[in-house]
Design an enzyme around this catalytic site. Structure first.
Site, PDB file in Angstrom:
ATOM      1  N   THR A 172       0.859  -1.182   0.000  1.00 18.65           N
ATOM      2  CA  THR A 172       0.000   0.000   0.000  1.00 18.65           C
ATOM      3  C   THR A 172       0.898   1.235   0.000  1.00 18.65           C
ATOM      4  O   THR A 172       1.939   1.219   0.625  1.00 18.65           O
ATOM      5  CB  THR A 172      -0.844   0.018   1.293  1.00 18.65           C
ATOM      6  OG1 THR A 172      -1.567  -1.191   1.380  1.00 18.65           O
ATOM      7  CG2 THR A 172      -1.790   1.195   1.327  1.00 18.65           C
ATOM      8  N   ARG A 194     -13.753  -7.564  -1.762  1.00 20.04           N
ATOM      9  CA  ARG A 194     -13.222  -7.100  -0.477  1.00 20.04           C
ATOM     10  C   ARG A 194     -12.604  -5.713  -0.607  1.00 20.04           C
ATOM     11  O   ARG A 194     -11.907  -5.406  -1.561  1.00 20.04           O
ATOM     12  CB  ARG A 194     -12.157  -8.089   0.014  1.00 20.04           C
ATOM     13  CG  ARG A 194     -11.489  -7.696   1.347  1.00 20.04           C
ATOM     14  CD  ARG A 194     -10.161  -6.996   1.131  1.00 20.04           C
ATOM     15  NE  ARG A 194      -9.461  -6.750   2.414  1.00 20.04           N
ATOM     16  CZ  ARG A 194      -8.379  -6.007   2.538  1.00 20.04           C
ATOM     17  NH1 ARG A 194      -7.844  -5.430   1.474  1.00 20.04           N
ATOM     18  NH2 ARG A 194      -7.809  -5.819   3.720  1.00 20.04           N
ATOM     19  N   ILE A 195     -12.897  -4.882   0.373  1.00 24.33           N
ATOM     20  CA  ILE A 195     -12.307  -3.544   0.434  1.00 24.33           C
ATOM     21  C   ILE A 195     -11.627  -3.402   1.794  1.00 24.33           C
ATOM     22  O   ILE A 195     -12.162  -3.843   2.815  1.00 24.33           O
ATOM     23  CB  ILE A 195     -13.393  -2.458   0.248  1.00 24.33           C
ATOM     24  CG1 ILE A 195     -13.925  -2.524  -1.188  1.00 24.33           C
ATOM     25  CG2 ILE A 195     -12.845  -1.067   0.551  1.00 24.33           C
ATOM     26  CD1 ILE A 195     -15.222  -1.794  -1.392  1.00 24.33           C
ATOM     27  N   GLY A 196     -10.438  -2.836   1.792  1.00 26.53           N
ATOM     28  CA  GLY A 196      -9.685  -2.679   3.032  1.00 26.53           C
ATOM     29  C   GLY A 196      -9.850  -1.303   3.648  1.00 26.53           C
ATOM     30  O   GLY A 196     -10.818  -0.590   3.394  1.00 26.53           O
ATOM     31  N   ASP A 197      -8.872  -0.921   4.445  1.00 31.27           N
ATOM     32  CA  ASP A 197      -8.968   0.326   5.200  1.00 31.27           C
ATOM     33  C   ASP A 197      -8.560   1.553   4.399  1.00 31.27           C
ATOM     34  O   ASP A 197      -8.976   2.663   4.720  1.00 31.27           O
ATOM     35  CB  ASP A 197      -8.081   0.247   6.443  1.00 31.27           C
ATOM     36  CG  ASP A 197      -6.606   0.062   6.074  1.00 31.27           C
ATOM     37  OD1 ASP A 197      -6.315  -0.842   5.258  1.00 31.27           O
ATOM     38  OD2 ASP A 197      -5.754   0.806   6.578  1.00 31.27           O
ATOM     39  N   THR A 211      -0.789   1.473   6.724  1.00 31.27           N
ATOM     40  CA  THR A 211      -0.487   0.339   5.854  1.00 31.27           C
ATOM     41  C   THR A 211      -0.390  -0.895   6.727  1.00 31.27           C
ATOM     42  O   THR A 211       0.329  -0.908   7.717  1.00 31.27           O
ATOM     43  CB  THR A 211       0.834   0.526   5.086  1.00 31.27           C
ATOM     44  OG1 THR A 211       1.225  -0.750   4.546  1.00 31.27           O
ATOM     45  CG2 THR A 211       1.954   1.051   5.974  1.00 31.27           C
ATOM     46  N   GLY A 212      -1.146  -1.916   6.371  1.00 33.58           N
ATOM     47  CA  GLY A 212      -1.104  -3.120   7.189  1.00 33.58           C
ATOM     48  C   GLY A 212      -2.337  -3.965   6.953  1.00 33.58           C
ATOM     49  O   GLY A 212      -2.974  -3.875   5.897  1.00 33.58           O
ATOM     50  N   TRP A 213      -2.677  -4.757   7.927  1.00 27.40           N
ATOM     51  CA  TRP A 213      -3.809  -5.666   7.819  1.00 27.40           C
ATOM     52  C   TRP A 213      -5.087  -4.847   7.995  1.00 27.40           C
ATOM     53  O   TRP A 213      -5.511  -4.539   9.095  1.00 27.40           O
ATOM     54  CB  TRP A 213      -3.675  -6.741   8.891  1.00 27.40           C
ATOM     55  CG  TRP A 213      -4.535  -7.934   8.676  1.00 27.40           C
ATOM     56  CD1 TRP A 213      -5.713  -7.992   8.001  1.00 27.40           C
ATOM     57  CD2 TRP A 213      -4.276  -9.262   9.157  1.00 27.40           C
ATOM     58  NE1 TRP A 213      -6.207  -9.273   8.020  1.00 27.40           N
ATOM     59  CE2 TRP A 213      -5.346 -10.079   8.722  1.00 27.40           C
ATOM     60  CE3 TRP A 213      -3.257  -9.839   9.921  1.00 27.40           C
ATOM     61  CZ2 TRP A 213      -5.422 -11.426   9.026  1.00 27.40           C
ATOM     62  CZ3 TRP A 213      -3.327 -11.185  10.226  1.00 27.40           C
ATOM     63  CH2 TRP A 213      -4.399 -11.965   9.774  1.00 27.40           C
ATOM     64  N   GLY A 214      -5.694  -4.492   6.846  1.00 23.64           N
ATOM     65  CA  GLY A 214      -6.759  -3.502   6.812  1.00 23.64           C
ATOM     66  C   GLY A 214      -7.926  -3.732   7.738  1.00 23.64           C
ATOM     67  O   GLY A 214      -8.485  -2.790   8.312  1.00 23.64           O
TER      68      GLY A 214
END
Length: 333
Positions: A180, A208-211, A230-233
């Site tokens: 990201t 799927r949509i992240g943060d 940035t990371g596990w959303g």
């Protein structure tokens, strides 16, 4: 009392994850060069008196155009073999924001996110609708093949094999959390902005949509603080991480470094997540917390030098950053 002029600052990231000293020298050189280019191009906006928003958009677009990052051109593949891109941008001065999710034919999602903010009555558009909006304002669409890189395709094939074998992803961190990109900036007017852009997770399913495109989760800015995560959303969404950091700074008066560390290195890991963030406050203080092996990160301030670091054990210079003096102390009597 006249306030001293603010020294502009730009901070960027290219993702947190399993970043070990195993990449080829050529790859490392390319990543560092792209990070440096993004810093120089973004900071040139600030130097020219442009807004923090301009600096953030320009810096992120440079990284979106480079296939070494999981955003724009280098986006990872979904389970179905497509690329779905997300991005968001926010102006801390006005609290205006724009965001796009699940777009497949937008070369620079960060620029479309900004257009959503400036040329539509909305904050967040997704998929076909976001692309129809892009066409309505004259933004060209690219063929989806533009995003196809062999490296990302092979990453998907590996993940699909592991799916079939019912094996958890051996390189779950790399598969999921890598690349990201984001930026936060402080301009000469003292205004802050934040932006984030991503290709999401390798092998992601069901749209799927992240943060990253969610205002408050992966991207947030107000008058006193700007954050890009940035990371596990999923964990950044559940903690509303970017907003949580900024609330600590602006409402609870917690120093930036402590505020960012509490959310990124305590709250998120306590729930089972990991990652990093870049954070900047109105005084020009920088914080770059992360709890992964490494994080592509860089910053540029008044010295005009691009500081870039990739590895966890690499000094990124932020520990020794001079603490900016409060504006009042430099006021003329």
């Amino acid at each position: 009392m006249s306030h001293a002029a603010v020294s502009p600052v730009l901070v960027i990231h290219g993702g947190a994850g399993v970043i070990k000293r195993e990449m080829t020298p050529a790859r490392e050189q390319a990543v560092r060069a792209a990070m440096s280019q993004a810093l120089h191009d973004g900071y040139a906006q600030l130097k020219a008196g442009k807004s923090a928003l301009d600096a953030v958009a320009v810096a992120i677009a440079v990284l979106e155009d480079d296939a070494n990052f999981n955003a724009g051109r280098g986006a990872v593949f979904t389970h179905d073999g497509t690329n779905e891109l997300d991005a968001a941008i926010m102006d801390g001065y006005t609290l205006r924001a724009g965001s796009v999710a699940g777009v497949r034919r937008i070369r620079n999602p960060i620029l479309l996110a900004r257009a959503v903010m400036e040329q539509s009555p909305h904050v967040m558009l997704s998929g076909d609708g976001a692309e129809a909006f892009a066409q309505s304002i004259g933004m060209p669409l690219v063929d989806p093949s533009y995003f196809r890189t062999d490296e990302r395709w092979q990453q998907l094939q590996k993940a699909l094999k592991e799916d079939a074998a019912k094996k958890p992803h051996a390189d779950v961190e790399t598969a999921r959390h890598f690349g990201t990109v984001g930026a936060v900036a402080l301009d000469a007017q003292g205004h802050l902005a934040a932006g984030t852009s991503t290709g999401g997770m390798t092998d992601k399913r069901w749209g799927r949509i992240g943060d990253s495109p969610i205002i408050g989760a992966g991207t947030y800015a107000n008058s006193g603080c700007a954050v890009s995560g940035t990371g596990w959303g999923e964990f950044y969404m559940r903690t509303v991480a970017a907003h949580a950091i900024c609330m600590k700074v602006t409402e609870m008066r917690v120093p930036l470094k402590r505020a960012a560390a509490e959310v990124i290195n305590q709250d998120i890991p306590s729930m089972g997540g990991n990652g990093g963030a870049i954070a900047l406050d109105a005084g020009g203080h920088i914080s770059i917390p992360f709890n992964t092996d490494g994080m592509y990160r860089g910053w540029m301030g008044a010295d005009g030098v691009a500081h870039v670091a990739l590895y966890g054990d690499e000094d990124d210079g932020t520990a020794e950053l001079p603490v900016p003096a409060p504006a009042e102390s430099s006021a003329q009597p």
